[in-house]
Design an enzyme around this catalytic site. Sequence first.
Site, PDB file in Angstrom:
ATOM      1  N   THR A   1      -8.755   6.201   7.731  1.00 19.57           N
ATOM      2  CA  THR A   1      -8.055   7.417   8.148  1.00 19.57           C
ATOM      3  C   THR A   1      -8.730   8.077   9.349  1.00 19.57           C
ATOM      4  OG1 THR A   1      -7.606   9.690   7.426  1.00 19.57           O
ATOM      5  CG2 THR A   1      -9.422   8.583   6.342  1.00 19.57           C
ATOM      6  N   ASP A   2      -7.963   8.878  10.076  1.00 21.96           N
ATOM      7  CA  ASP A   2      -8.536   9.649  11.187  1.00 21.96           C
ATOM      8  C   ASP A   2      -9.423  10.787  10.686  1.00 21.96           C
ATOM      9  OD1 ASP A   2      -6.563  11.373  10.216  1.00 21.96           O
ATOM     10  OD2 ASP A   2      -5.520  11.603  12.130  1.00 21.96           O
ATOM     11  N   GLU A   3      -9.304  11.136   9.379  1.00 23.31           N
ATOM     12  CA  GLU A   3     -10.055  12.291   8.877  1.00 23.31           C
ATOM     13  C   GLU A   3     -11.558  12.065   8.903  1.00 23.31           C
ATOM     14  OE1 GLU A   3      -8.661  14.343   5.477  1.00 23.31           O
ATOM     15  OE2 GLU A   3      -6.554  14.003   5.975  1.00 23.31           O
TER      16      GLU A   3
ATOM     17  N   TYR B   1     -12.821  13.958   0.208  1.00 27.81           N
ATOM     18  CA  TYR B   1     -11.998  12.766   0.481  1.00 27.81           C
ATOM     19  C   TYR B   1     -12.473  12.046   1.745  1.00 27.81           C
ATOM     20  CZ  TYR B   1      -8.210  10.100   2.617  1.00 27.81           C
ATOM     21  OH  TYR B   1      -7.495   9.129   3.267  1.00 27.81           O
TER      22      TYR B   1
ATOM     23  N   LYS C   1     -14.125   8.296   2.376  1.00 23.75           N
ATOM     24  CA  LYS C   1     -13.540   7.266   3.244  1.00 23.75           C
ATOM     25  C   LYS C   1     -14.547   6.873   4.328  1.00 23.75           C
ATOM     26  CE  LYS C   1      -9.935   5.676   3.297  1.00 23.75           C
ATOM     27  NZ  LYS C   1      -9.359   4.474   2.615  1.00 23.75           N
TER      28      LYS C   1
HETATM   29  P1  NAD Z   1      -1.651   6.718  -2.351  1.00 23.96           P
HETATM   30  O1  NAD Z   1      -2.499   7.710  -3.059  1.00 23.96           O
HETATM   31  O2  NAD Z   1      -0.197   6.949  -2.223  1.00 23.96           O
HETATM   32  O3  NAD Z   1      -1.830   5.282  -3.022  1.00 23.96           O
HETATM   33  C1  NAD Z   1      -3.065   4.781  -3.428  1.00 23.96           C
HETATM   34  C2  NAD Z   1      -2.814   3.589  -4.352  1.00 23.96           C
HETATM   35  O4  NAD Z   1      -4.090   3.055  -4.735  1.00 23.96           O
HETATM   36  C3  NAD Z   1      -2.075   3.960  -5.639  1.00 23.96           C
HETATM   37  O5  NAD Z   1      -1.073   3.015  -5.911  1.00 23.96           O
HETATM   38  C4  NAD Z   1      -3.168   3.900  -6.704  1.00 23.96           C
HETATM   39  O6  NAD Z   1      -2.677   3.542  -7.988  1.00 23.96           O
HETATM   40  C5  NAD Z   1      -4.083   2.832  -6.134  1.00 23.96           C
HETATM   41  N1  NAD Z   1      -5.463   2.951  -6.617  1.00 23.96           N
HETATM   42  C6  NAD Z   1      -6.201   4.089  -6.705  1.00 23.96           C
HETATM   43  N2  NAD Z   1      -7.413   3.791  -7.204  1.00 23.96           N
HETATM   44  C7  NAD Z   1      -7.444   2.450  -7.402  1.00 23.96           C
HETATM   45  C8  NAD Z   1      -8.429   1.541  -7.875  1.00 23.96           C
HETATM   46  N3  NAD Z   1      -9.639   1.970  -8.253  1.00 23.96           N
HETATM   47  N4  NAD Z   1      -8.119   0.231  -7.945  1.00 23.96           N
HETATM   48  C9  NAD Z   1      -6.892  -0.211  -7.576  1.00 23.96           C
HETATM   49  N5  NAD Z   1      -5.925   0.591  -7.137  1.00 23.96           N
HETATM   50  C10 NAD Z   1      -6.199   1.910  -7.042  1.00 23.96           C
HETATM   51  O7  NAD Z   1      -2.316   6.534  -0.915  1.00 23.96           O
HETATM   52  P2  NAD Z   1      -1.631   6.197   0.476  1.00 23.96           P
HETATM   53  O8  NAD Z   1      -1.215   7.446   1.128  1.00 23.96           O
HETATM   54  O9  NAD Z   1      -0.667   5.099   0.285  1.00 23.96           O
HETATM   55  O10 NAD Z   1      -2.916   5.661   1.271  1.00 23.96           O
HETATM   56  C11 NAD Z   1      -3.269   4.270   1.241  1.00 23.96           C
HETATM   57  C12 NAD Z   1      -4.532   4.082   2.062  1.00 23.96           C
HETATM   58  O11 NAD Z   1      -4.287   4.505   3.411  1.00 23.96           O
HETATM   59  C13 NAD Z   1      -5.719   4.913   1.584  1.00 23.96           C
HETATM   60  O12 NAD Z   1      -6.880   4.126   1.729  1.00 23.96           O
HETATM   61  C14 NAD Z   1      -5.759   6.105   2.514  1.00 23.96           C
HETATM   62  O13 NAD Z   1      -7.062   6.583   2.662  1.00 23.96           O
HETATM   63  C15 NAD Z   1      -5.242   5.477   3.794  1.00 23.96           C
HETATM   64  N6  NAD Z   1      -4.557   6.374   4.727  1.00 23.96           N
HETATM   65  C16 NAD Z   1      -3.546   7.195   4.304  1.00 23.96           C
HETATM   66  C17 NAD Z   1      -2.863   7.985   5.227  1.00 23.96           C
HETATM   67  C18 NAD Z   1      -1.729   8.879   4.807  1.00 23.96           C
HETATM   68  O14 NAD Z   1      -1.244   9.685   5.642  1.00 23.96           O
HETATM   69  N7  NAD Z   1      -1.224   8.810   3.589  1.00 23.96           N
HETATM   70  C19 NAD Z   1      -3.225   7.956   6.575  1.00 23.96           C
HETATM   71  C20 NAD Z   1      -4.282   7.115   6.981  1.00 23.96           C
HETATM   72  C21 NAD Z   1      -4.921   6.321   6.050  1.00 23.96           C
HETATM   73  O1  DAU Z   2      -4.891  12.214   8.543  1.00 24.77           O
HETATM   74  C1  DAU Z   2      -4.668  11.191   7.596  1.00 24.77           C
HETATM   75  C2  DAU Z   2      -4.682  11.780   6.210  1.00 24.77           C
HETATM   76  O2  DAU Z   2      -3.458  12.490   6.063  1.00 24.77           O
HETATM   77  C3  DAU Z   2      -4.858  10.746   5.111  1.00 24.77           C
HETATM   78  O3  DAU Z   2      -6.118  10.160   5.236  1.00 24.77           O
HETATM   79  C4  DAU Z   2      -4.714  11.388   3.730  1.00 24.77           C
HETATM   80  O4  DAU Z   2      -4.771  10.396   2.735  1.00 24.77           O
HETATM   81  C5  DAU Z   2      -3.385  12.094   3.670  1.00 24.77           C
HETATM   82  O5  DAU Z   2      -3.246  12.759   2.423  1.00 24.77           O
HETATM   83  C6  DAU Z   2      -3.257  13.096   4.812  1.00 24.77           C
HETATM   84  O6  DAU Z   2      -4.201  14.197   4.653  1.00 24.77           O
HETATM   85  P1  DAU Z   2      -3.778  15.709   5.000  1.00 24.77           P
HETATM   86  O7  DAU Z   2      -4.681  16.610   4.262  1.00 24.77           O
HETATM   87  O8  DAU Z   2      -3.624  15.900   6.449  1.00 24.77           O
HETATM   88  O9  DAU Z   2      -2.281  15.688   4.348  1.00 24.77           O
HETATM   89  P2  DAU Z   2      -1.499  16.722   3.425  1.00 24.77           P
HETATM   90  O10 DAU Z   2      -0.084  16.224   3.359  1.00 24.77           O
HETATM   91  O11 DAU Z   2      -2.202  17.000   2.159  1.00 24.77           O
HETATM   92  O12 DAU Z   2      -1.514  18.032   4.319  1.00 24.77           O
HETATM   93  C7  DAU Z   2      -1.020  18.025   5.629  1.00 24.77           C
HETATM   94  C8  DAU Z   2      -1.262  19.401   6.208  1.00 24.77           C
HETATM   95  O13 DAU Z   2      -0.409  20.330   5.529  1.00 24.77           O
HETATM   96  C9  DAU Z   2      -2.668  19.904   6.006  1.00 24.77           C
HETATM   97  O14 DAU Z   2      -3.058  20.657   7.150  1.00 24.77           O
HETATM   98  C10 DAU Z   2      -2.581  20.808   4.792  1.00 24.77           C
HETATM   99  C11 DAU Z   2      -1.167  21.359   4.885  1.00 24.77           C
HETATM  100  N1  DAU Z   2      -0.496  21.651   3.594  1.00 24.77           N
HETATM  101  C12 DAU Z   2      -0.489  20.678   2.647  1.00 24.77           C
HETATM  102  C13 DAU Z   2       0.115  20.901   1.430  1.00 24.77           C
HETATM  103  C14 DAU Z   2       0.110  19.837   0.360  1.00 24.77           C
HETATM  104  C15 DAU Z   2       0.108  22.882   3.388  1.00 24.77           C
HETATM  105  O15 DAU Z   2       0.116  23.737   4.277  1.00 24.77           O
HETATM  106  N2  DAU Z   2       0.708  23.101   2.183  1.00 24.77           N
HETATM  107  C16 DAU Z   2       0.718  22.180   1.182  1.00 24.77           C
HETATM  108  O16 DAU Z   2       1.240  22.456   0.078  1.00 24.77           O
END
Ligand code: NAD
Ligand code: DAU
Length: 363
Positions: A138-140, A164, A168
């Site tokens: 992730t970019d975080e 988190y 990562k």
């Molecule tokens: P998600 O939470 O929707 O899915 C995570 C999945 O991993 C789930 O199906 C969960 O059951 C499984 N899991 C959790 N713990 C596990 C374990 N110990 N063993 C096996 N499976 C397990 O997450 P996502 O949003 O699909 O993110 C997927 C990946 O991409 C993550 O590594 C996250 O850090 C990364 N990522 C997410 C975003 C985003 O915006 N969502 C952006 C950049 C990177």
């Molecule tokens: O940048 C990549 C990341 O993006 C991933 O690594 C994470 O897995 C993914 O969850 C996401 O993280 P964020 O914290 O950016 O996403 P989230 O959807 O939780 O929140 C997006 C923005 O919106 C953040 O600034 C917090 C804000 N927010 C979020 C929620 C859930 C609100 O204002 N209200 C809310 O209820």
Amino acid sequence: MLGHIFMILVTGGAGFIGANFVLDWLAGSDEPVVNLDKLTYAGNLGNLASVQDDPRHVFVQGDIGDTALLDGLLKQHRPRAIVNFAAESHVDRSIHGAEDFIFTNIVGTFRLLEVARSYHAALIEPEKAAFRFLHVSTDEVYGSLTPQAPAFKEDHVYEPNSPYSASKAASDHLVRAWHHTHGLPVLTTNCSNNYGPYHFPEKLIPLMIVNALAGKPLPVYGDGQQVRDWLYVKDHCSAIRRVLEAGRLGETYNVGGWNEKANLSIVHIVCDLLDELSPRRDGESYRTQITHVTDRPGHDRRYAIDARKIERELGWKPAETFETGIRKTVQWYLANPEWVQSVQSGSYRDWVATQYGSTGAGA
Ligand code: NAD
Ligand code: DAU
């Protein structure tokens, strides 16, 4: 080990991005997928319903921290690549309790790396040279940007601010070290915020859609001026496929769509699309449901990805603009109320009550 290897192992493939990746992979290739997922609250087999009877998809429920299970899976299926999506992914949950993040994101990645290392060591050429371990990050991990700062490049300092992102960042470092020290052929992608189908409604965009349609408040943290850089999930999946295919070993690739937007403006866009596609019966705009709530502790102010390396080296570019992607996303949620209902289980209700209970936006 002899024989032609034609199979990949995906971890976390029942979650949001992993499921989109598996569906897109099987739509575009005959190569089978073993999908290892623990099925935490975020994993949902309903995401994979369209491939549940597809013989190219082998689903295994299990933990990436289970060394014996992993070892058996690699010996049995002999994948040519591992794509690691499995993680605890929600920042707010990591603030309420970080232990699962430490176990899955750090210890789990470590165990997966170790099993992959012995598997890779036992492979013979040409399979050995072809093997890849792709870590999805992730970019975080880069921390927070000031308004005028240039977007994150791959050599940006790591400054994770939430439990988190710290977990990562730790996993990224392990992946790097397993390459540098042990020669494991790794690739890492660091992507910005994704949105699209099957996004669990604890995250900003799906939460806003689901709450809007349910007539609930739309909880915007703080002033809503925090900036995120949004990418349609299928573009993230195409970037991962491209890095797997042609990425340089040991390199990291930042993935993003050059789509920086403040949270409040995202919520306005979602409300306006819902006003158009599914207007409220009383004729009011969904914007009237917006409520400002207490800010997230340690809230990162701005993320932005410089995606020039992946474009320059691998020719990858996103296919969707934010306008096309968000419209598809809102339409998908409107067309799939059963999916939304099915993921709003008891544990989902417990979470929204914990996080939003006092704001009225909870269950
Ligand atoms: P998600 O939470 O929707 O899915 C995570 C999945 O991993 C789930 O199906 C969960 O059951 C499984 N899991 C959790 N713990 C596990 C374990 N110990 N063993 C096996 N499976 C397990 O997450 P996502 O949003 O699909 O993110 C997927 C990946 O991409 C993550 O590594 C996250 O850090 C990364 N990522 C997410 C975003 C985003 O915006 N969502 C952006 C950049 C990177
Ligand atoms: O940048 C990549 C990341 O993006 C991933 O690594 C994470 O897995 C993914 O969850 C996401 O993280 P964020 O914290 O950016 O996403 P989230 O959807 O939780 O929140 C997006 C923005 O919106 C953040 O600034 C917090 C804000 N927010 C979020 C929620 C859930 C609100 O204002 N209200 C809310 O209820």
